[in-house]
Scaffold this motif. Sequence first.
Motif, PDB file in Angstrom:
ATOM      1  N   LEU A   1      14.521  50.842  78.670  1.00  0.00           N
ATOM      2  CA  LEU A   1      14.423  51.143  80.093  1.00  0.00           C
ATOM      3  C   LEU A   1      15.355  50.279  80.944  1.00  0.00           C
ATOM      4  CD1 LEU A   1      10.546  51.528  80.521  1.00  0.00           C
ATOM      5  CD2 LEU A   1      12.259  53.336  80.340  1.00  0.00           C
ATOM      6  N   LYS A   2      15.837  49.198  80.353  1.00  0.00           N
ATOM      7  CA  LYS A   2      16.694  48.261  81.082  1.00  0.00           C
ATOM      8  C   LYS A   2      17.818  47.789  80.168  1.00  0.00           C
ATOM      9  CE  LYS A   2      12.890  46.583  83.992  1.00  0.00           C
ATOM     10  NZ  LYS A   2      12.144  45.392  84.486  1.00  0.00           N
ATOM     11  N   LEU A   3      18.732  48.697  79.852  1.00  0.00           N
ATOM     12  CA  LEU A   3      19.799  48.382  78.902  1.00  0.00           C
ATOM     13  C   LEU A   3      20.713  47.271  79.410  1.00  0.00           C
ATOM     14  CD1 LEU A   3      20.720  51.967  77.671  1.00  0.00           C
ATOM     15  CD2 LEU A   3      19.485  50.183  76.415  1.00  0.00           C
ATOM     16  N   LYS A   4      20.735  47.041  80.712  1.00  0.00           N
ATOM     17  CA  LYS A   4      21.565  45.962  81.255  1.00  0.00           C
ATOM     18  C   LYS A   4      21.120  44.591  80.735  1.00  0.00           C
ATOM     19  CE  LYS A   4      18.819  45.477  85.498  1.00  0.00           C
ATOM     20  NZ  LYS A   4      18.853  45.558  86.992  1.00  0.00           N
ATOM     21  N   LEU A   5      19.872  44.505  80.245  1.00  0.00           N
ATOM     22  CA  LEU A   5      19.389  43.239  79.696  1.00  0.00           C
ATOM     23  C   LEU A   5      20.140  42.850  78.427  1.00  0.00           C
ATOM     24  CD1 LEU A   5      15.502  43.610  80.129  1.00  0.00           C
ATOM     25  CD2 LEU A   5      17.073  42.270  81.539  1.00  0.00           C
ATOM     26  N   VAL A   6      20.669  43.847  77.714  1.00  0.00           N
ATOM     27  CA  VAL A   6      21.437  43.557  76.496  1.00  0.00           C
ATOM     28  C   VAL A   6      22.640  42.682  76.833  1.00  0.00           C
ATOM     29  CG1 VAL A   6      22.801  44.553  74.628  1.00  0.00           C
ATOM     30  CG2 VAL A   6      20.682  45.663  75.357  1.00  0.00           C
ATOM     31  N   ILE A   7      23.309  43.015  77.925  1.00  0.00           N
ATOM     32  CA  ILE A   7      24.469  42.229  78.354  1.00  0.00           C
ATOM     33  C   ILE A   7      24.023  40.943  79.039  1.00  0.00           C
ATOM     34  CG2 ILE A   7      26.492  42.213  79.872  1.00  0.00           C
ATOM     35  CD1 ILE A   7      26.636  45.263  79.462  1.00  0.00           C
ATOM     36  N   LYS A   8      23.035  41.064  79.923  1.00  0.00           N
ATOM     37  CA  LYS A   8      22.596  39.908  80.709  1.00  0.00           C
ATOM     38  C   LYS A   8      22.075  38.772  79.841  1.00  0.00           C
ATOM     39  CE  LYS A   8      19.413  38.609  84.433  1.00  0.00           C
ATOM     40  NZ  LYS A   8      18.359  39.087  85.360  1.00  0.00           N
ATOM     41  N   ASN A   9      21.318  39.115  78.785  1.00  0.00           N
ATOM     42  CA  ASN A   9      20.666  38.085  77.973  1.00  0.00           C
ATOM     43  C   ASN A   9      21.288  37.900  76.601  1.00  0.00           C
ATOM     44  OD1 ASN A   9      18.681  37.576  79.990  1.00  0.00           O
ATOM     45  ND2 ASN A   9      17.520  39.367  79.312  1.00  0.00           N
ATOM     46  N   PHE A  10      22.454  38.508  76.381  1.00  0.00           N
ATOM     47  CA  PHE A  10      23.066  38.408  75.054  1.00  0.00           C
ATOM     48  C   PHE A  10      23.359  36.954  74.671  1.00  0.00           C
ATOM     49  CE2 PHE A  10      26.579  38.462  72.005  1.00  0.00           C
ATOM     50  CZ  PHE A  10      26.012  39.270  71.020  1.00  0.00           C
ATOM     51  N   GLY A  11      23.687  36.137  75.651  1.00  0.00           N
ATOM     52  CA  GLY A  11      23.972  34.731  75.374  1.00  0.00           C
ATOM     53  C   GLY A  11      22.774  33.973  74.827  1.00  0.00           C
ATOM     54  N   TYR A  12      21.580  34.511  75.056  1.00  0.00           N
ATOM     55  CA  TYR A  12      20.345  33.881  74.557  1.00  0.00           C
ATOM     56  C   TYR A  12      19.851  34.539  73.277  1.00  0.00           C
ATOM     57  CZ  TYR A  12      19.827  31.466  79.042  1.00  0.00           C
ATOM     58  OH  TYR A  12      20.015  30.663  80.128  1.00  0.00           O
ATOM     59  N   PHE A  13      20.580  35.530  72.753  1.00  0.00           N
ATOM     60  CA  PHE A  13      20.084  36.349  71.645  1.00  0.00           C
ATOM     61  C   PHE A  13      19.598  35.504  70.470  1.00  0.00           C
ATOM     62  CE2 PHE A  13      20.611  38.563  67.618  1.00  0.00           C
ATOM     63  CZ  PHE A  13      19.919  39.735  67.845  1.00  0.00           C
ATOM     64  N   PHE A  14      20.415  34.594  69.979  1.00  0.00           N
ATOM     65  CA  PHE A  14      20.058  33.852  68.767  1.00  0.00           C
ATOM     66  C   PHE A  14      18.950  32.842  69.041  1.00  0.00           C
ATOM     67  CE2 PHE A  14      24.366  35.401  67.894  1.00  0.00           C
ATOM     68  CZ  PHE A  14      24.131  36.062  66.693  1.00  0.00           C
ATOM     69  N   ARG A  15      18.961  32.231  70.223  1.00  0.00           N
ATOM     70  CA  ARG A  15      17.871  31.317  70.575  1.00  0.00           C
ATOM     71  C   ARG A  15      16.551  32.085  70.704  1.00  0.00           C
ATOM     72  NH1 ARG A  15      20.111  27.878  75.583  1.00  0.00           N
ATOM     73  NH2 ARG A  15      21.628  29.592  75.651  1.00  0.00           N
ATOM     74  N   ASN A  16      16.609  33.251  71.354  1.00  0.00           N
ATOM     75  CA  ASN A  16      15.406  34.059  71.514  1.00  0.00           C
ATOM     76  C   ASN A  16      14.887  34.559  70.165  1.00  0.00           C
ATOM     77  OD1 ASN A  16      15.384  33.765  74.271  1.00  0.00           O
ATOM     78  ND2 ASN A  16      16.274  35.771  74.717  1.00  0.00           N
TER      79      ASN A  16
END
Length: 248
Positions: free
Chosen positions: A99-114
């Motif tokens: 529902l919020k695909l923009k989060l993929v770009i916005k939070n990609f920098g946190y992907f591995f930590r998350n």
Amino acid sequence: MRIDFFEEFPSPQTLLPIRSFPAGTTVFMGCSTLEEFQLLSRLLRSINPQAQPAWWPILKTSYWVSPFSSHHELLSLKRQMTEVEYGTEILMDLELPLLKLKLVIKNFGYFFRNKELLKKMTQDERVLCAQYPDSLLTTTRVLQLLGVSFPNAQRRLVMAYSSMMPGPLKAHFRKALVLQIRQDPLLSVGIGALGRGALGFESQMSDLELEQDLSFCHSMGVKRVVVFRLGGATPSQIEILREMALHP
């Protein structure tokens, strides 16, 4: 076979059907804070004093839980989990932010930590991890790479919502589910959909489809079925589920 429920939009009206079910029936209630969950728990028990409330955390910004969720929201969820009453189940609804695909770009920098944070959180014995079913595209390996499936999770549930599966592919999904159940005898199975969820376009399950899915799970020796969702069940579907719950 145990019958429990998801309720994504808990309210006096959507929780009312729980009055028809036996003691110990669990309802995973969607809410964004622990305080809201505690209020809803009291509401649930005012309808059925012997029902078991369980927390389905819904993130205010990210909604579903994944490595693409807000890092701040995941840290907040981890803190709140330490305050949950002993014995209360917690649903980790592992889904991509459709529902919020923009989060993929916005939070990609946190992907591995998350992803590492979620790996630790899903090892909590109170946590039930809901994940997509295996398919041609969403294989177990792909889901693990995306951080919406964790092999070391204490407890897992596959969201096998047959009413949302394209007709020609239903047989494939069913075969994949058979393999998953055989590999993990403790695997829980989510069935539905009874009522629409946040996506808004969930196809509604007929009485016959509900009976067929329940029969399949029973024949496969599934220990626990969780139905999406309590508030969307028709009177006839409540009766079908009630009979199964009373005579497993």
